[in-house]
Scaffold this active site. Structure first.
Site, PDB file in Angstrom:
ATOM      1  N   SER A 115       4.019   2.329   8.377  1.00 38.34           N
ATOM      2  CA  SER A 115       3.838   1.296   7.380  1.00 38.34           C
ATOM      3  C   SER A 115       5.122   1.137   6.599  1.00 38.34           C
ATOM      4  CB  SER A 115       2.708   1.651   6.436  1.00 38.34           C
ATOM      5  OG  SER A 115       1.523   1.188   6.991  1.00 38.34           O
ATOM      6  N   HIS A 165       0.817  -1.213   0.000  1.00 41.62           N
ATOM      7  CA  HIS A 165       0.000   0.000   0.000  1.00 41.62           C
ATOM      8  C   HIS A 165       0.854   1.268   0.000  1.00 41.62           C
ATOM      9  CE1 HIS A 165       0.131  -0.102   4.550  1.00 41.62           C
ATOM     10  NE2 HIS A 165       0.070   1.208   4.405  1.00 41.62           N
ATOM     11  N   ASP A 196       1.303  -7.689   2.470  1.00 43.04           N
ATOM     12  CA  ASP A 196       1.374  -6.258   2.132  1.00 43.04           C
ATOM     13  C   ASP A 196       2.813  -5.777   1.925  1.00 43.04           C
ATOM     14  OD1 ASP A 196       0.932  -3.552   1.843  1.00 43.04           O
ATOM     15  OD2 ASP A 196      -0.413  -3.378   3.559  1.00 43.04           O
TER      16      ASP A 196
HETATM   17  N1  ARG Z   1      -4.601   0.363   7.715  1.00 38.45           N
HETATM   18  C1  ARG Z   1      -3.287   0.397   7.167  1.00 38.45           C
HETATM   19  C2  ARG Z   1      -2.717   1.842   7.225  1.00 38.45           C
HETATM   20  O1  ARG Z   1      -3.267   2.673   7.860  1.00 38.45           O
HETATM   21  C3  ARG Z   1      -3.229  -0.196   5.812  1.00 38.45           C
HETATM   22  C4  ARG Z   1      -3.969   0.526   4.729  1.00 38.45           C
HETATM   23  C5  ARG Z   1      -3.873  -0.061   3.366  1.00 38.45           C
HETATM   24  N2  ARG Z   1      -4.811  -1.128   3.112  1.00 38.45           N
HETATM   25  C6  ARG Z   1      -6.098  -0.946   2.709  1.00 38.45           C
HETATM   26  N3  ARG Z   1      -6.865  -1.976   2.519  1.00 38.45           N
HETATM   27  N4  ARG Z   1      -6.603   0.253   2.483  1.00 38.45           N
HETATM   28  O2  ARG Z   1      -2.148   2.409   6.362  1.00 38.45           O
HETATM   29  N1  ASP Z   2      -1.183   1.313   8.012  1.00 37.87           N
HETATM   30  C1  ASP Z   2      -0.500   2.413   8.637  1.00 37.87           C
HETATM   31  C2  ASP Z   2       0.487   3.097   7.691  1.00 37.87           C
HETATM   32  O1  ASP Z   2       0.248   3.180   6.505  1.00 37.87           O
HETATM   33  C3  ASP Z   2       0.146   1.976   9.890  1.00 37.87           C
HETATM   34  C4  ASP Z   2      -0.776   2.157  11.057  1.00 37.87           C
HETATM   35  O2  ASP Z   2      -1.532   3.119  11.065  1.00 37.87           O
HETATM   36  O3  ASP Z   2      -0.672   1.350  11.981  1.00 37.87           O
HETATM   37  O4  ASP Z   2       1.431   3.727   8.099  1.00 37.87           O
END
Ligand code: ARG
Ligand code: ASP
Length: 718
Positions: A650, A86, A222
Site C-alpha cells: 500500500s 490508510h 486513498d
Molecule cells: N484492503 C487494503 C489493505 O489491505 C486497504 C485497507 C484500508 N481501507 C479500509 N477500508 N479499511 O490495506
Molecule cells: N491494502 C494493502 C496494504 O495496505 C495492499 C494489499 O493487501 O493489496 O498494503
C-alpha cells in the site's frame, strides 16, 4: 503421441507456474539478470539499471518504506512523499479532535510552517542490497537443531553488520530469503522527522469504507501526503523546528497519460508476507481451519464496535483505526477462502507435488535427500493443526480485549519493581497506557469481552481452561454478559483515573493493587495456560515445519530447474510488473480497467456513513471542472493491473513503461486476494488510484495547487 500430449500438458502446467504470467515479487538488484528481457517483452522502455543501480541515481532512490508498514515515494525535490490515506491514517487520527476533525474534513498545510510533526513516524531509503548468503551460512551444518542453527546465523550476522562499509548515519539489516536458503543485506538511511502535509476528507480518502474495501470496481481516493525533513546537511536528524525539507537523490516524474488495456505497469515497494511455496496440507488447513476461525471471531468483534461507532461520534474517532484494521484482514480472509476454493489451489498444489515426487523418485541423488520430504511435511502440518487452532483463538481474542492490553502493560511495570530499569519501564508503561486510554471506551470493551470470551469458550470446549475462568463463568450463571459485568465492576483497569492517574501519583500502591485485580489474575491464568499447554509444543511443531519448508524450498529449486523462482515477500524492497488488464470475475461479467468520477456519483448516498460525497466534489462533477486532470471529458479515479502485490505494498508507486508515476497502489480485487498463497493471473488484480485523480483532489478540490507546482508533470501525448 499420447506421451507427447502428456509432456505438453505438464509443460503447460509448469510454464504457467514459472512466474512468467505477471506473477512474482522480484528483488530489484536481480532484475538485470532475471527479468529485464521479460519486462521489455511486456513493453518496458527503460532498463533494469534505471530501476536499481548503486552507481547512479535510480528509481529505487525515490521509494521509501513508510513507517515500516507501508510504502511511500518521493514526488518533489522538496521531499514531498505520497502514500495512502490508510497508511497516513494513524497520523491523521492523532491530530484529529472533535473541533479539528481531519478525518472528517481533511487537512492541508498552506505552507511548511503548518506541516505537522509525527513523533515515531519514519521513512527508510534503501542505499544498496548485497548477497551475503555465504557469510551468513558459514559454519551452519545440516545436523544442527533449529536453535543451534539460528544462534550460528545470528553470530555471523552480527559480525557482518559490524564490518559493513557505510556512513555513520546509515544502518543495515540482513534478512533470510527462500525460507533461509539465501541472505541479503540492506544498507539503509532512515529519516525520522516526517510531517503531515495533507489528506483528503475520509469521504474521499476512504470512500466506500469497509463495504468497498477489497472490491473492484472501486472509487476511493486513498492518498495522503507527508514531507521528509532533514538536518541542514540534508542528513537524517531527529525532529527539530530548524530542520529543512529533504532534497532527495531522486524524485518521481508524474505522467498525465494514464494507461490502456495491455500496457506495461510496474509496482515498486515493500510487500509484507506471502506464502507461495507451501505444502498442499498447509493450504488446506488455511481454508478449512485457520481462516474460518479467525473470521468467526472477528465477526463478533466487528458487530460490537460497529454498533457503537454508528451512534457515537467520539467513539467513531476513537475506534476508527482499530475497526478498519480488524475489518481489513477479516474481509481479506473471506476473499482468500473463496479464491483458493474457486481456483482449486489445493488440487493444484497436489498435482505440483505429484510431479515433484515423480522427478525426485527418478533421480537417485534427489531421492536420497528428498524422497520422503513431502510425507514429512504433511505429517508435521497434521501435528500443527490443533495447536495452530488454539493459537488463533488466543491471538484473536486477546488482542481485541483492551483490558488485557492494559493488564499486560501493568504487568511489565510490576515485574520491573526493584530492578535497575524500573523507572524506564514505569515511564514506558505510562506512555503506552496513555495511548491505550485515548482510544478506549469501557463500555465497548466490556461488550467485546462478553462477546469474545463466549466464542473463545465455545471454540476451546475440548480443552481444559483454567479454573479461575470456569469459576467466574459459573458465578455469573453461565452468562457471558453477566460475567463481563462482574469483572468490569470489580477491576479498576477500565478507569483511566484509577489506573494511569493512580500510577502517576503513587505507583507502588497501584501496582500492589494489580496483584489482586480479578481481571489481571484471569489474564495471567489464561496466559499461563497458553504457555504451559500450547506454546512449547507449538514452537516445536513450528520449528519442524520451518526446517522442512526450508528443505522443500531448496528442493523445489533443484527439481524444477526450468523455473525462475522469486522469494516470498518479507517486507523487503521488491519490484512487481504486469499488464493493465480487465478480468471476468464470474459468468457474463467483465470488469474494465478504469473507474471514473461518474461511478462515485452512482454510489453516492447523501449522509451515508460510507458513501456520502462532499458537496465541493459534487459541484466539480456537475460542472465537469476537471482542469488539466480529466481525460476525454471524464475524471479517471482508479484502475487495475496484473501486478503481484500484498499488504505493505500500500502506498507503492504504480509506474508506466518509462518509469513515470501513474498511480498509487492501495488494494487488491476481492476475487484474487488469495494471491498471497496462490497467484492466479486470470483473477488477481491490484487496485491503484489514478495519479490524475490525486492531483485533481489536491488542486481543484482542496485548493492546494502549490503542492502540484512542486511536482514534475509530463505528457507524451502532446
Ligand atoms: N484492503 C487494503 C489493505 O489491505 C486497504 C485497507 C484500508 N481501507 C479500509 N477500508 N479499511 O490495506
Ligand atoms: N491494502 C494493502 C496494504 O495496505 C495492499 C494489499 O493487501 O493489496 O498494503
Amino acid at each position: 503421441m499420447k506421451l507427447l500430449k502428456y509432456v505438453l500438458v505438464i509443460c503447460f502446467v509448469f510454464i504457467s507456474a514459472v512466474g512468467r504470467a505477471d506473477e512474482g515479487m522480484w528483488l530489484p538488484q536481480l532484475l538485470a539478470k532475471l527479468n529485464e528481457s521479460h519486462m521489455k517483452s511486456l513493453g518496458m522502455k527503460i532498463s533494469a539499471s534505471d530501476i536499481y543501480s548503486v552507481n547512479k541515481g535510480s528509481l529505487k532512490d525515490a521509494i521509501v518504506s513508510f513507517g515500516g508498514f507501508c510504502t511511500g515515494e518521493v514526488i518533489s525535490d522538496k521531499g514531498l512523499v505520497l502514500t495512502n490515506h490508510h497508511c497516513g491514517f494513524g497520523s491523521i487520527q492523532d491530530h484529529s479532535t472533535l473541533d479539528h476533525n481531519y478525518i472528517r474534513d481533511g487537512f492541508w498545510a498552506k505552507n511548511h510552517g503548518e506541516e505537522i510533526p509525527n513523533p515515531g513516524l519514519f521513512v527508510t531509503f534503501i542505499v544498496r542490497i548485497e548477497d551475503v548468503s555465504n557469510k551468513v551460512l558459514a559454519g551452519v551444518k545440516d545436523e544442527m537443531s533449529e536453535n543451534e542453527r539460528q544462534s550460528q546465523i545470528d553470530k555471523n550476522i552480527a559480525a557482518i553488520r559490524k564490518g559493513v562499509k557505510k556512513e555513520d548515519y546509515q544502518d543495515s539489516f540482513i534478512r533470510g530469503f527462500f525460507e533461509g536458503n539465501q541472505y541479503f543485506m540492506f544498507v539503509t538511511e532512515t529519516y525520522r522527522d516526517v510531517r503531515l502535509v495533507g489528506a483528503p476528507p475520509s469521504a474521499i480518502g476512504n470512500f466506500g469504507k469497509d463495504t468497498d474495501n477489497w472490491i473492484w470496481p472501486r472509487h476511493t481516493g486513498d492518498f495522503s501526503m507527508f514531507r521528509i525533513y532533514a538536518g541542514k546537511d540534508n542528513k537524517p536528524a531527529a525532529y527539530s523546528p530548524d530542520n529543512v525539507p529533504y532534497v532527495p537523490k531522486r524524485s518521481l516524474a508524474i505522467s498525465m497519460d494514464g494507461v490502456k488495456e495491455g500496457d506495461f505497469t510496474m509496482v515498486f515497494g515493500f510487500p509484507g508476507r506471502t506464502m507461495e511455496y507451501l505444502h498442499s496440507a498447509a493450504v488446506d488447513q488455511t481454508v478449512r481451519v485457520n481462516d474460518p476461525t479467525k473470521i468467526a471471531i472477528r465477526d463478533k468483534a466487528l458487530a460490537v464496535i460497529d454498533g457503537y461507532m454508528r451512534k457515537d461520534e467520539q467513539i467513531k474517532i476513537q475506534y476508527a483505526s482499530k475497526y478498519a484494521g480488524i475489518s481489513n484482514a477479516w474481509k481479506k480472509w473471506q476473499g482468500e477462502v473463496l479464491g483458493l476454493t474457486k481456483t482449486n489451489a489445493v488440487a493444484k498444489k497436489q498435482a505440483y507435488e505429484a510431479e515433484f515426487q515423480k522427478r525426485v523418485n527418478a533421480n537417485g541423488a534427489l531421492k536420497s535427500k528428498y524422497g520422503d520430504l513431502l510425507q514429512q511435511l504433511e505429517l508435521a502440518y497434521k501435528e500443527l493443526e490443533p495447536l495452530g487452532l488454539q493459537r488463533d483463538y488466543f491471538n484473536e481474542v486477546f488482542s481485541k480485549i483492551e483490558l488485557f492490553s492494559i493488564s499486560s502493560q501493568l504487568n511489565q511495570a510490576m515485574n520491573a519493581q526493584g530492578k535497575d530499569n524500573y523507572e524506564t519501564i514505569l515511564k514506558r508503561t505510562q506512555d503506552r497506557l496513555k495511548g491505550i486510554y485515548e482510544e478506549y471506551n469501557a463500555e465497548v470493551d466490556r461488550k467485546l469481552f462478553a462477546a469474545l470470551m463466549e466464542v473463545f469458550y465455545q471454540g476451546l470446549q475440548d480443552y481444559k481452561l483454567p479454573d479461575s475462568f470456569t469459576k467466574l463463568l459459573k458465578d455469573a450463571g453461565g452468562d457471558f454478559n453477566k460475567m463481563a459485568e462482574n469483572i468490569y465492576a470489580a477491576t479498576t483497569m477500565d478507569e483511566e483515573q484509577k489506573t494511569l492517574g493512580a500510577l502517576e501519583t503513587d505507583a507502588k500502591t497501584r501496582l500492589e493493587q494489580h496483584k489482586t485485580d480479578v481481571a489481571a489474575n484471569l489474564f495471567s491464568d489464561l496466559l499461563t495456560y497458553f504457555s504451559t499447554t500450547v506454546s512449547g509444543q507449538l514452537n516445536e511443531a513450528q520449528d519442524k515445519i520451518n526446517r522442512l519448508q526450508r528443505d522443500y524450498m531448496r528442493a523445489q529449486m533443484e527439481v524444477f530447474r526450468e523455473k525462475t523462482f522469486y522469494p516470498d515477500a518479507n517486507s523487503t524492497m521488491r519490484v512487481t510488473y504486469g499488464k493493465a488488464m480487465s478480468y471476468e470475475p464470474r459468468d457474463a461479467v467483465k470488469y474494465e480497467i478504469y473507474t471514473y468520477l461518474d461511478g462515485v456519483m452512482e454510489k453516492y448516498k447523501p449522509g451515508d456513513y460510507e458513501f456520502d460525497v462532499p458537496e465541493k466534489l459534487r459541484e466539480l462533477y456537475a460542472k465537469k471542472d476537471y482542469g488539466k486532470y480529466g481525460a476525454n471529458g471524464k475524471m479517471p479515479v482508479c484502475f487495475i493491473a496484473r501486478n503481484h502485490t500484498t499488504g505493505g505494498n500500500s502506498g507503492s508507486p504504480a509506474l508506466d513503461a518509462y518509469g513515470n508515476l501513474i498511480g498509487l497502489n492501495f488494494d487488491r480485487a476481492w476475487e484474487g486476494t488469495m494471491s498471497d498463497i496462490n497467484y492466479d493471473p486470470s483473477i488477481c488484480r491490484n487496485i491503484m488510484v489514478d495519479i490524475r485523480y490525486i492531483l485533481f483532489i489536491v488542486d481543484k478540490y482542496a485548493g492546494a495547487g502549490h503542492l502540484v507546482k512542486e511536482m514534475k508533470l509530463i505528457s507524451k501525448k502532446k
